[in-house]
Every structure is written in structure tokens, then in C-alpha cells.
Motif scaffolding. Structure first.
Motif, PDB file in Angstrom:
ATOM      1  N   LEU A 180     -25.478 -28.187  -5.426  1.00  0.00           N
ATOM      2  CA  LEU A 180     -25.445 -29.394  -5.029  1.00  0.00           C
ATOM      3  C   LEU A 180     -23.811 -29.510  -4.495  1.00  0.00           C
ATOM      4  N   SER A 181     -23.257 -29.211  -5.791  1.00  0.00           N
ATOM      5  CA  SER A 181     -21.407 -29.085  -5.838  1.00  0.00           C
ATOM      6  C   SER A 181     -21.082 -28.683  -4.878  1.00  0.00           C
ATOM      7  N   GLU A 182     -21.212 -27.271  -4.778  1.00  0.00           N
ATOM      8  CA  GLU A 182     -20.112 -26.499  -4.235  1.00  0.00           C
ATOM      9  C   GLU A 182     -21.219 -26.901  -3.207  1.00  0.00           C
ATOM     10  N   GLN A 183     -21.759 -27.049  -2.425  1.00  0.00           N
ATOM     11  CA  GLN A 183     -21.210 -27.534  -1.032  1.00  0.00           C
ATOM     12  C   GLN A 183     -21.145 -29.304  -0.802  1.00  0.00           C
ATOM     13  N   VAL A 184     -21.491 -30.008  -1.662  1.00  0.00           N
ATOM     14  CA  VAL A 184     -20.116 -31.005  -1.360  1.00  0.00           C
ATOM     15  C   VAL A 184     -18.946 -31.042  -1.595  1.00  0.00           C
ATOM     16  N   ALA A 185     -17.838 -29.975  -2.234  1.00  0.00           N
ATOM     17  CA  ALA A 185     -16.713 -29.616  -2.410  1.00  0.00           C
ATOM     18  C   ALA A 185     -16.533 -28.519  -1.050  1.00  0.00           C
ATOM     19  N   ALA A 186     -17.177 -28.016  -0.428  1.00  0.00           N
ATOM     20  CA  ALA A 186     -17.461 -27.232   0.678  1.00  0.00           C
ATOM     21  C   ALA A 186     -16.989 -27.414   1.413  1.00  0.00           C
ATOM     22  N   ALA A 187     -17.243 -28.999   1.818  1.00  0.00           N
ATOM     23  CA  ALA A 187     -17.748 -29.971   2.572  1.00  0.00           C
ATOM     24  C   ALA A 187     -16.096 -31.155   2.533  1.00  0.00           C
ATOM     25  N   CYS A 188     -15.737 -30.792   1.644  1.00  0.00           N
ATOM     26  CA  CYS A 188     -14.430 -31.802   1.407  1.00  0.00           C
ATOM     27  C   CYS A 188     -12.862 -30.832   1.459  1.00  0.00           C
ATOM     28  N   GLY A 189     -13.702 -29.506   1.736  1.00  0.00           N
ATOM     29  CA  GLY A 189     -12.191 -28.186   2.036  1.00  0.00           C
ATOM     30  C   GLY A 189     -11.850 -27.721   0.445  1.00  0.00           C
ATOM     31  N   PHE A 190     -12.999 -27.207  -0.099  1.00  0.00           N
ATOM     32  CA  PHE A 190     -13.175 -26.989  -1.152  1.00  0.00           C
ATOM     33  C   PHE A 190     -13.690 -25.970  -1.492  1.00  0.00           C
TER      34      PHE A 190
END
Length: 367
Positions: A180-190
């Protein structure tokens, strides 16, 4: 008007004055609190990296396609991103159940380990579910162990004594929460974010989280991710110094907050937990059932009606927050430590004032 005056005043401990104002039970005028469901003023739309997360991966994490998310920033807070509830119907229930049933289990660490024998905290869910299910509205009823839970640490376990993480106090990070965290971070440019440490905070209507900065991670180039479920709260986001008055904002169930860049090391706090603004026992987003047709590889699990009844009863007077961090840069190692086993425990019981004297000295939730 009082809040606005305190905000303009600034000066020494301006943050503390606003914290105390919103902490008051009779602070009923909340017109100055930013509400991202009706953005305006200092709020602006923020761009997301839609191509970084496939619709399938978002769905596997229990999230809507990133193209359907709304994301906002705040003037004066570069790197701050607020995403109002992007979860698919019913998927918040999974994370609530994990925070109450699975994540408090050993080998993870919780505040109850401070003053209870290890065998007493092995199965907090099993010891609490019947008591919670039967619970009425009387404040005289004894609290279950789950209701006494204040924090749980995951992955690299935060040492509340030294305010550090260490290599020798680490347990496997939950794979579903990492995804979950990796998807949210990626969506925010990380893209490439690694979920290495988590602190779960469990709030009740008389709880708060004191003024602090999350700076113990060795690499600050990665964001801090915050997920909220259950009742609402007021979140205060300040500056690099406590002399700077903070901005107050609402956090509702399902909301995600990302602190990165300049905003990664700002002072922040939660002075107050508020009843769901819809006026119902639980927010309507938690009443939604999970689809029976989950995608292949989904990390979301169906909750039994029995389990959800326990979770729902708990959330009627509570809020759960998950903050996820990357502690180390890729290839980075912890510095050599001497004279510590890395297992310092910690703090908090906030305004309940029922923790022992050591826990009070190590308080997290009060200023």
C-alpha cells in the motif's frame, strides 16, 4: 476569531498556544480549520504521477485508480500533499482490522509491553473482542486491552528512550502495508520508496499527539506517509521552529497525508479527536461493503461480519493512524552503537493519566 488572532500573533511557542486552543473541549468554532473536502483559500490542486502506478496495482492495494484521486497542496508548505480518501469501497475495513487484530501481535511492540508480562499481550484481539462486542455506553465499564492500546511499532522499532532506530531491533514489515505504502509513494513521485518502519497510533476522544518533528530516520529524502481511519481529528502543521504558528486542518477517515521535501521536517501535532462530522456513529465510507470480486494478487482480505462488528464498536469512539517511513537510503547502514540493545520502549497514554511513572516520563501524546 480567537484562533485567527493566535495564528497572527506568532512569537515564542506560537505552536503551543494554538495546540492548547484546539485542545479545549469548548473550542467549538472551527471555521479556521482547513477542510480539504471544500478546498479554497490557501489550498491548491496538486499533480500526481498517474503513470507510476497501474490501475491493477492500485486496485490490489485497495485504492481507486490514481487518475481518480484528488490531491491538494497548501501554500507555504512545499512537499505537503493531502489526498482525501482514495480507497475503494470496503477496503478501509481491511486496514482497520489489521491494526486491531494482526499488527499488535508479537513480535511487534506496543505500549502495553511496558507494564505487562509478555504472555499477557500475545493475543490482545482474542482477549478483547467479547468485551468490546458487549460494551455499552457506560464510562464505568472497564476498558479492554485493545482500548488501552496507544501505539504499535513495526519493522525497525522506534526506541522511545534514545529516539533512534537500530539494526538489532527489527522484525519483518507487514507485506500488505508495504505494498500500500509503495503505491501511494509512487503516485506522489517517490518510486522506489521502501516501507521500513511504522508507528501506529490509537486515539480516543480525549487523546492528543504532542508537538514534534519526525527526524529520527537516517534518510530524510523519502516522504512520511500518514493514513487515518475512524473518527476525525484536527492536525496542526507548523514550521521549522515552534515560533511559527501552525495551520489547522481536518483529517477524516481514509485520508492520506504525505510530508516530503521542505515539509518532511516540520513541527506537527494532533490536539484533538472529533466525532465524525456526518453525525453518525461511523463515517459512511466505513459502512460500505467490500466487493466479492477482488483482483488477483490483492493484499486486501475480506473481514468476517464478526470481526468487523468488533472493529466497528472500537471505532465508534476511536481513531487509528498509521505513519510509514523509510529509515535508510539504499545501501546505507546504521552507525555502530555501544551500550544499547535497541529495545527502549515508550510512551504515552495521553490524557488518560493511567500509565506508570516511566511511561509518563517518556510521553508521546502530551506536551
Amino acid at each position: 476569531a480567537v484562533a485567527a488572532a493566535l495564528t497572527r500573533e506568532g512569537g515564542e511557542d506560537a505552536f503551543r498556544r494554538l495546540f492548547r486552543f484546539y485542545r479545549q473541549r469548548d473550542a467549538s468554532d472551527l471555521r479556521g480549520v482547513v477542510d480539504f473536502s471544500v478546498p479554497g483559500g490557501q489550498v491548491f490542486r496538486s499533480q500526481l504521477s498517474i503513470s507510476s502506478v497501474s490501475d491493477q496495482d492500485a486496485c490490489r492495494a485497495g485504492l481507486q485508480p490514481v487518475s481518480q484521486w484528488k490531491a491538494y497542496g497548501l501554500n507555504g508548505y512545499p512537499g505537503f500533499i493531502f489526498i482525501p480518501n482514495p480507497f475503494l469501497p470496503g477496503c478501509q475495513r481491511h486496514w482497520v482490522k489489521q491494526c486491531l487484530k494482526l499488527y499488535p501481535q508479537k513480535p511487534n511492540v506496543c505500549n502495553l509491553d511496558l507494564h505487562m508480562a509478555p504472555e499477557k499481550t500475545i493475543d490482545l484481539w482474542g482477549q478483547s473482542k467479547e468485551q468490546l462486542r458487549r460494551k455499552g455506553s457506560s464510562k464505568r465499564e472497564p476498558r479492554s486491552l485493545l482500548e488501552k492500546l496507544r501505539w504499535v511499532t513495526l519493522g525497525y522499532h522506534y526506541n522511545w528512550d534514545t529516539k533512534k532506530y537500530s539494526a538489532n531491533h527489527h522484525t519483518p514489515f507487514p507485506s500488505d502495508l508495504a505494498f500500500l505504502s509503495e503505491q501511494v509513494a509512487a503516485a506522489c513521485g517517490f518510486r522506489g520508496f521502501q516501507a521500513q518502519a511504522g508507528i501506529l497510533n490509537y486515539y480516543h476522544f480525549d487523546s492528543s499527539l504532542g508537538i514534534h518533528v519526525d527526524e529520527s530516520e537516517l534518510d530524510h529524502s523519502w516522504p512520511l506517509l500518514s493514513f487515518s481511519f475512524g473518527q476525525s481529528s484536527i492536525f496542526l502543521l507548523g514550521g521549522l521552529k515552534r515560533e511559527e504558528a501552525p495551520t489547522a486542518m481536518f483529517m477524516h477517515s481514509g485520508d492520506i497525508m504525505v510530508m516530503s521535501g521542505f515539509s518532511r521536517l516540520l513541527y506537527h501535532a494532533v490536539p484533538r479527536v472529533l466525532p465524525n462530522p456526518e453525525g453518525t456513529a461511523l463515517p459512511s465510507c466505513l459502512d460500505q461493503a467490500l466487493s466479492s470480486d477482488l483482483p488477483v494478487g490483492s493484499v486486501i482480505e475480506h473481514s468476517s461480519d464478526e470481526d468487523w462488528q468488533v472493529c466497528a464498536k472500537y471505532l465508534q469512539s476511536s481513531r487509528i493512524n498509521m505513519t510509514i517511513r523509510q529509515v535508510l537510503a539504499e545501501g546505507q547502514k546504521f552507525p555502530e552503537e555501544s551500550g544499547t540493545d535497541g529495545k527502549g520502549q515508550a510512551p504515552s497514554e495521553d490524557s488518560q493519566r493511567q500509565e506508570n511513572s516511566r511511561a509518563k516520563r517518556l510521553k508521546l501524546n502530551t506536551e
